[in-house]
Write an enzyme that holds these catalytic residues in place. Structure first.
Site, PDB file in Angstrom:
ATOM      1  N   LYS A  77       0.828  -1.207   0.000  1.00  0.00           N
ATOM      2  CA  LYS A  77       0.000   0.000   0.000  1.00  0.00           C
ATOM      3  C   LYS A  77       0.868   1.266   0.000  1.00  0.00           C
ATOM      4  CE  LYS A  77      -2.358   0.314   3.540  1.00  0.00           C
ATOM      5  NZ  LYS A  77      -2.884  -0.494   4.587  1.00  0.00           N
ATOM      6  N   THR A  79       3.912   1.490  -1.082  1.00  0.00           N
ATOM      7  CA  THR A  79       4.598   1.527  -2.371  1.00  0.00           C
ATOM      8  C   THR A  79       3.682   2.120  -3.443  1.00  0.00           C
ATOM      9  OG1 THR A  79       5.787  -0.450  -1.649  1.00  0.00           O
ATOM     10  CG2 THR A  79       5.908   0.088  -3.991  1.00  0.00           C
ATOM     11  N   ARG A 100       2.191   7.750   6.995  1.00  0.00           N
ATOM     12  CA  ARG A 100       2.564   7.518   8.399  1.00  0.00           C
ATOM     13  C   ARG A 100       4.073   7.351   8.544  1.00  0.00           C
ATOM     14  NH1 ARG A 100      -0.723   2.326   9.370  1.00  0.00           N
ATOM     15  NH2 ARG A 100      -0.466   2.262   7.112  1.00  0.00           N
ATOM     16  N   LYS A 111      12.033  -7.945   8.997  1.00  0.00           N
ATOM     17  CA  LYS A 111      12.402  -7.271   7.761  1.00  0.00           C
ATOM     18  C   LYS A 111      11.151  -6.678   7.109  1.00  0.00           C
ATOM     19  CE  LYS A 111      14.404  -8.687   3.396  1.00  0.00           C
ATOM     20  NZ  LYS A 111      15.397  -7.695   3.023  1.00  0.00           N
ATOM     21  N   ALA A 279      -3.225   0.672  13.748  1.00  0.00           N
ATOM     22  CA  ALA A 279      -4.521   0.609  13.072  1.00  0.00           C
ATOM     23  C   ALA A 279      -5.495  -0.319  13.796  1.00  0.00           C
ATOM     24  CB  ALA A 279      -4.336   0.171  11.628  1.00  0.00           C
ATOM     25  N   PHE A 307      -3.929  -1.298   7.160  1.00  0.00           N
ATOM     26  CA  PHE A 307      -4.651  -2.538   6.888  1.00  0.00           C
ATOM     27  C   PHE A 307      -5.647  -2.385   5.727  1.00  0.00           C
ATOM     28  CE2 PHE A 307      -3.978  -3.335  11.703  1.00  0.00           C
ATOM     29  CZ  PHE A 307      -2.725  -3.866  11.482  1.00  0.00           C
ATOM     30  N   PHE A 387       3.321  -8.496  -8.640  1.00  0.00           N
ATOM     31  CA  PHE A 387       4.433  -9.173  -7.982  1.00  0.00           C
ATOM     32  C   PHE A 387       5.105 -10.095  -8.997  1.00  0.00           C
ATOM     33  CE2 PHE A 387       4.536  -8.821  -3.218  1.00  0.00           C
ATOM     34  CZ  PHE A 387       3.767  -7.693  -3.171  1.00  0.00           C
ATOM     35  N   TRP A 415       6.879  -0.722  -7.954  1.00  0.00           N
ATOM     36  CA  TRP A 415       8.072  -1.210  -7.259  1.00  0.00           C
ATOM     37  C   TRP A 415       9.243  -1.251  -8.245  1.00  0.00           C
ATOM     38  CZ3 TRP A 415      12.119  -4.465  -6.902  1.00  0.00           C
ATOM     39  CH2 TRP A 415      12.696  -4.662  -5.633  1.00  0.00           C
TER      40      TRP A 415
END
Lengths: 562, 562
Positions: A77, A79, A100, A111, A279, A307, A387, A415
């Site tokens: 989100k 990204t 945020r 990670k 959240a 979320f 992805f 990305w």
């Protein structure tokens, strides 16, 4: 984000990027060096004077980025938020990001950053993911100063007759530290304090974080701090910060933290990164001060909420819009094929393999979130965040399903490609805004009872058929209305993995009951938290914490940080 | 500092002062904007690159400011440090201040700053006394990240076989919070951690603060962190940070905190304010990195060390000089007539009244501290820091007593007059340096045993006749030598109010015994702490905390902060 051996890490990409002096980025949105308080060359806070001056300017349009019910890894989100803003700037729309700020606790543990990823990142990522401009430290300090002042009040005679068994204010650290969840303090005899049970939350779960994020300015911040309930007295009446008389000291500790932080994306889009409430126990949105400032400084603001749309977006739309006096012009719902397959019943280990039927089944989760946004009267676009393992066939199938349901959708590759990978999304979002179909209204009225507000959310957003209240929650409903807290909005604490309150129920569950276990007053933040299921307010570290791989070289460059 | 109704507060004086942009102050010592990382307009960190470049420059002279055994209110050592530096600049000597940075805990608790006072202050005082550039927050975070990683190691199988009853690493907060001195953590069942006794220190008592202050650069910092002892295993062998493998992560968290902070005095003298370890459990001196940098940037550096010459100065001269590779050119011993009368037996409430005979009696305390400095082979000047209630007769008497003992002394009025009030002191200090009588040597050799080092300090600095070791301490002496720690210097933890280990014994006690209760290894800092009497590592708040009076106005200006 998936990576393979040939893919660079976010940190490598960030370090290879060209970063501009922040004064140059600020100049692009009409801010002079006098408007800024620099934190090094690449970060700055915007001064209160400047924020005051901005108030008279017209407002840009706010685009809210939300998501389907996420997998534990997240759907990218942040990204997409960064990539969309970069894409809008590429087509000549003056756009800012409002996001945020990350918590250090998860950084040391697992990670995964909170500054976007790949070529859709916010810089300087090392600083932002470490201490940044110290906002979270200031909140930790204010939280714990208040805790120390409460225990000192007990120790010095307890004039306010605080019931030491009913102190609701907990201590906080910006750390994943499970051993501090439940503690006993004040041991060691009469000069060491009054023994009692206590616990630590992670800083982002502190009510002070929510207060900072919902305050409109410094004076409003102080007012909200003064209203925070810290305990109940021996007559069971709430005791507030104002009763203790320390709202001035707390506001002073938060003075600089209340100023929004200006940084930039890899493509030099200006970004305000400010505030980061949990959240679950809180509302999961960046600060009102930052979102408002961004909307004055740019024509478009891309912001996000934690979320899925059942949580962050619902709270953005029912809570933050009221505090901020803003309404979004459009919503982006981020979906991944991976997550939809999971909602269609595929176990985590098999998500890399093509599975069209699972994808079709999992689509129901996305569909529900689009309906939720429609109920708020807002136009939306689904961002299919690509992805590496997504197949052509899967992508084609998902696009077709969206088309057949008249759901606007665009594939994003931000990305890999930065703003260029968000061009189609940007075009569709602009079209949605130009169509002027936005007719925003929150889902419930503040004059509804707490019970009615919870029911509105459970039925309309989650798709539940009944709401149960525990005996404790029922008693609290009456008490809270009695204290005059019934006029506040509700902040639901619910698992993010399911539309229901059972994380195992993926996809689009139906015919389920939402059980409200307990209510929690966050009177300073200005909402009533309704807890469903177990809520984690202090995470733990994993077996191999990310900290084990972190290092610095002789020049102070980080490694192992994502 | 004494005040009357017509005297302005330190905060009022600070706010009325003209402050220069820090880039202009930096230009005066040959630093360009590229050498700085700005924190707002009036604070900056000096970059590692610049610190590296400075290494080849010649060193200026270091002047150490210490004091007699102090009263609880302090004798104005920081004020004299600032005033002396301003006075030296007034007579054309290129001078910098190198001081400790304040802890927030005492700021919230007891009125009284750590940035000097009156017209001898460091600016911006509000910022420095609040979060400053976040150094203490970074130390708190590193301290607690380590603690969380230790408890996580227990939780995840305890591969290092840490004896959970022998974990010596405590948690820390930059807060006066007595209720956290002794706690039980890890309660709530198996998923909440391993229950054990624990406690919180104030951040400035964390070994990480001492490590940061004694490190010569980032790599040395990492080495020192790796050596810190966190626990003993079930074979009673020490377990270190290196065993846990997290020194890189801790160093990364401290990366920015390790850079010295540049600010200015009211008279625009450049000041490096960096690091602030407790003067009991640690060595009470600002950072080696800052003192060295200042000595490269100016011809004279005025620095200070905590409490009286028996504590801070002894540690500066036996510990910090070895770590820093520096030797002071002269020492200033701050004395007040108030404190000398107290050492002469006057109760606190009667200190305002003239009392020549008590002054004469209390003079013995000052005399002992001058003898201590002589033993280190250093020239010194006594600074008689004038307070409002001092009478002409008292001042005259003290000056005559100094003269008859051949003790160089100068009256200072730096609180009222800034650098102008330190002119005579500056003249005498320059004369002492010009006489080139400095022949500095530490009091003991590192090859001496721990026992011998403690005896050297007790006999030569305190004037004790015997040193007793508890049974526990005796056992530790053998263990520590066995672990190879015998080559480290000793850091004495002793009351500051008396030359002895009994705070009631004022003046110059004689024929007393120093009792070493316990030893504590600070292997990262590089010293062995010898504890005499009770040592407070987490202060409490008073009945009326200073926080009650703090506030901010609509522009964010502080009030009630001193």
């Amino acid at each position: 984000m998936e990576t393979s051996t040939i893919v660079k890490s976010d940190l490598e990409i960030a370090r290879e990027s060209v970063i501009k002096p922040i004064v140059d980025v600020a100049a692009g949105i009409g801010l002079s060096p006098d408007d800024l308080e620099l934190y090094g060359k690449y970060k700055a806070k915007i001064s209160f004077d400047t924020l005051e001056k901005l108030k008279t300017k017209t407002e840009g349009k706010v685009i809210l980025v939300t998501a389907i019910s996420p997998t534990p890894a997240g759907e990218g989100k942040s990204t997409v938020t960064v990539g969309l803003a970069d894409a809008l700037n590429r087509v000549g729309k003056k756009t800012m990001v409002a996001m945020r700020e990350p918590s250090l606790g998860p950084t040391m543990g697992i990670k995964g950053g909170a500054t976007g990823g790949g070529y859709a990142q916010v810089l300087p990522m090392e600083d932002i993911n470490l201490h940044f401009t110290g906002d979270l430290h200031a909140i930790t300090t204010a939280n714990n100063a208040l805790a120390a002042l409460i225990d000192n009040h007990l120790q010095q005679g307890n004039e306010l007759r605080i019931d030491q068994r009913r102190i609701v204010w907990k201590r906080a650290l910006d750390m994943n530290d499970r051993a501090l969840r439940k503690v006993v303090i004040g041991l060691g005899g009469p000069v060491q304090g009054v023994p009692r049970e206590d616990g630590f939350d992670i800083t982002v779960a502190s009510e002070i974080m929510a207060v900072l994020c919902l305050a409109s300015d410094l004076q409003d911040l102080k007012k909200r701090l003064s209203r925070m309930v810290i305990a109940y007295n021996t007559d069971r009446q709430p005791v507030t910060v104002e009763d203790l008389g320390v709202e001035g000291a707390l506001a002073l500790l938060l003075r600089d933290a209340a100023k929004p932080n200006l940084v930039q994306t890899i493509e030099h889009t200006p970004a305000l990164i400010h505030g980061g409430p949990f959240a679950n126990i809180a509302h999961g949105c960046n600060s009102v001060i930052a979102t408002r400032a961004a909307s004055k400084l740019a024509d478009f603001v891309v912001t996000e909420a934690g979320f899925g749309a059942d949580l962050g977006a619902e709270k953005f739309l029912n809570i933050k819009t009221r505090a901020a006096g803003i309404a979004p012009a459009a919503v982006v719902i981020v979906a991944t094929i991976r997550a939809l397959k999971m909602h269609g019943g595929v176990p985590k280990k098999e998500l890399a393999a093509e599975n069209i039927s699972a994808l079709k089944k999992g689509f129901a989760n996305l569909k529900k979130h689009t309906e939720t946004i429609e109920q708020f009267g807002l136009p939306y676009v689904v961002a299919i965040n690509r992805f590496i393992h997504d197949t052509e066939e899967e992508t084609k199938t998902l696009l077709e399903m969206c088309k057949s349901e008249s759901i606007p959708a665009a594939v994003t590759e931000v990305w890999e490609k930065g703003g260029e990978g968000g061009a189609e999304l940007a075009g569709q979002v602009l079209k949605a805004i130009d169509d002027k179909k936005a007719n925003f209204a929150p889902l419930y009225d503040l004059s509804d009872s707490i019970e009615e507000k919870i029911a509105s959310i459970a039925f309309k957003v989650y798709g539940a058929t009944t709401v149960d209240f525990s005996t404790k929650a029922k008693k609290q409903l009456a008490e809270f209305e009695h204290h005059g807290w019934g006029v506040l909005p509700v902040c639901m604490a619910k698992t993010q993995y399911s539309l229901s309150d059972d994380p195992q129920k993926l996809g689009r569950p139906e015919g389920f009951t939402i059980t409200v276990r307990e209510l929690k007053p966050s009177i300073g933040a200005g909402f009533i938290v309704a807890l469903t299921g177990d809520v984690m307010t202090m995470p733990g570290l994993p077996k191999q914490p990310a900290a084990l791989k972190m290092d610095i070289d002789e020049q102070g460059n980080a490694s192992g940080l994502f």
